[in-house]
Design an enzyme around this catalytic site. Structure first.
Site, short mmCIF file in Angstrom:
data_model
loop_
_atom_site.label_atom_id
_atom_site.label_comp_id
_atom_site.label_asym_id
_atom_site.label_seq_id
_atom_site.Cartn_x
_atom_site.Cartn_y
_atom_site.Cartn_z
CD GLU A 54 -2.57 1.39 2.61
OE1 GLU A 54 -3.71 1.82 2.53
OE2 GLU A 54 -1.89 1.19 3.71
CD1 TRP A 113 -5.96 1.01 -0.06
CD2 TRP A 113 -7.77 2.55 0.12
NE1 TRP A 113 -5.70 2.11 0.64
CE2 TRP A 113 -6.61 3.18 0.82
CE3 TRP A 113 -9.12 3.30 0.21
CZ2 TRP A 113 -6.65 4.34 1.62
CZ3 TRP A 113 -8.99 4.63 0.92
CH2 TRP A 113 -8.00 5.05 1.36
CE1 TYR A 158 -3.86 9.10 3.94
CE2 TYR A 158 -5.28 7.70 2.82
CZ TYR A 158 -4.86 8.23 4.01
OH TYR A 158 -5.79 7.97 5.40
CB CYS A 164 -7.16 8.22 8.62
SG CYS A 164 -8.74 7.62 8.11
NE ARG A 197 -9.37 12.54 8.49
CZ ARG A 197 -10.57 11.65 8.53
NH1 ARG A 197 -11.49 11.74 9.63
NH2 ARG A 197 -11.07 10.96 7.56
CG ASP A 215 -10.08 0.69 13.37
OD1 ASP A 215 -10.32 0.26 14.51
OD2 ASP A 215 -10.64 0.23 12.36
#
Length: 314
Positions: free
Chosen positions: A71, A93, A135, A196, A216, A219
């Protein structure tokens, strides 16, 4: 902010487990975007020393570090379509474009069938596999616009933040501007999921490269093990590219949460003890940070406890 000191002889993973316990025991129970519900705290910090190859690779359950690495390498290509990941067997994803496809077409296609079509049909993948400017797009091609004399704006050349930080670390290591930012406010509504892990800041001290990551939304159960590995890996790659030694990874979380339907995972993982101290060897030095391949990385001494499956909240 959750940042209780950890004794020097404590296993580095214990701070992750302590954070999980704190969120589960003390978190405010809240409704959330996914409809599942979370327990959440505001603000947390973890610190990991990356010296001597050490990595924050969780051992109390198996973390598929090759998936997380693929990733990260995908981010560095600037790609935003899931097809390159799908062709490598990376599934993390898939749920987002699948949900968009079902919502927009009304076709209740199963996730596995959708992913197969992404892999086998390039045109279908172009239409339905893109995540928007997530990203990799922001990292390597942040959009710019030039003002024209007629009062309008025209698209300018994109900014490769990663390349610029590598160069600034080489030429001006004392700068306080070694930052990679993913939170492009103007494009958030076009992203399948706003970033995130949004802000990376690098810091050089005594020949060591440190990285502070601000996340921000976190999980803790499913996302954070991947985020810690990826941030540490990026730091290791940046250090190699700039001739620095790996320093410390400092992770900071904003909304730090656990999903209510992850109870079985949380209770099982908190009953386990960390084992061993995994390390990473980067086997070769590439000419550019954008040229690394999955075979360039080898993990040593990783003998984790079994994986714990839990659903991803979309």
């Amino acid at each position: 902010m959750a940042n209780a000191p950890i004794p020097a002889d404590t296993h580095p993973e214990q701070q992750y487990l302590s954070l999980m316990q704190q969120v589960w025991d003390e978190g405010s129970e809240r409704s959330d975007r996914t409809g599942i519900g979370t327990r959440s705290i505001c603000g947390a910090m973890l610190r990991y020393d990356l010296a001597s190859g050490a990595m924050p690779l969780i051992t109390t359950k198996r973390v598929y570090w090759k998936t997380a690495t693929r990733e990260l390498l995908w981010f560095l290509t600037g790609e935003t379509n899931i097809r390159p990941l799908v062709l490598q067997g990376v599934k993390i994803w898939n749920e987002w474009p699948h949900a968009r496809y079902v919502k927009e077409t009304g076709d209740e296609i199963a996730l596995d069938e959708f992913v197969t079509r992404i892999a086998e049909d390039e045109d279908f993948a172009k239409r339905w596999g893109d995540l928007g400017p997530v990203y990799g797009k922001q990292w390597t091609n942040w959009p710019t616009y030039r003002y024209r004399k007629d009062g309008l704006y025209e698209k300018g050349e994109g900014i490769n933040q990663v390349a610029e930080v590598v160069e600034s670390l080489r030429t001006n290591p004392g700068s306080r501007r070694h930052i990679i930012e993913g939170w492009n406010v103007a494009e958030l509504d076009r992203m399948a999921l706003p970033p995130c892990h949004k802000t990376y800041q690098f810091h050089v001290a005594a020949g060591r490269l440190n990285c502070l990551l601000y996340q921000r939304s976190c999980d803790v159960a499913l996302g954070l093990p991947f985020n810690l590995w990826s941030a540490a890996l990026l730091t290791r790659m940046m250090a190699q590219q700039t001739g620095l030694e790996p320093g410390e990874l400092v992770w900071m979380g904003g909304d730090v949460h656990l999903y209510l339907n992850h109870r079985h995972l949380i209770e099982e993982q908190l009953s386990r003890e960390p084992r061993g101290r995994p390390s990473l060897e980067i086997i070769r030095t590439r000419a550019s940070i954008f040229e690394y391949e999955i075979g360039d990385f080898a993990v040593r001494d990783y003998d984790p406890l079994p994986p714990i499956k839990a659903p991803v909240a979309v």
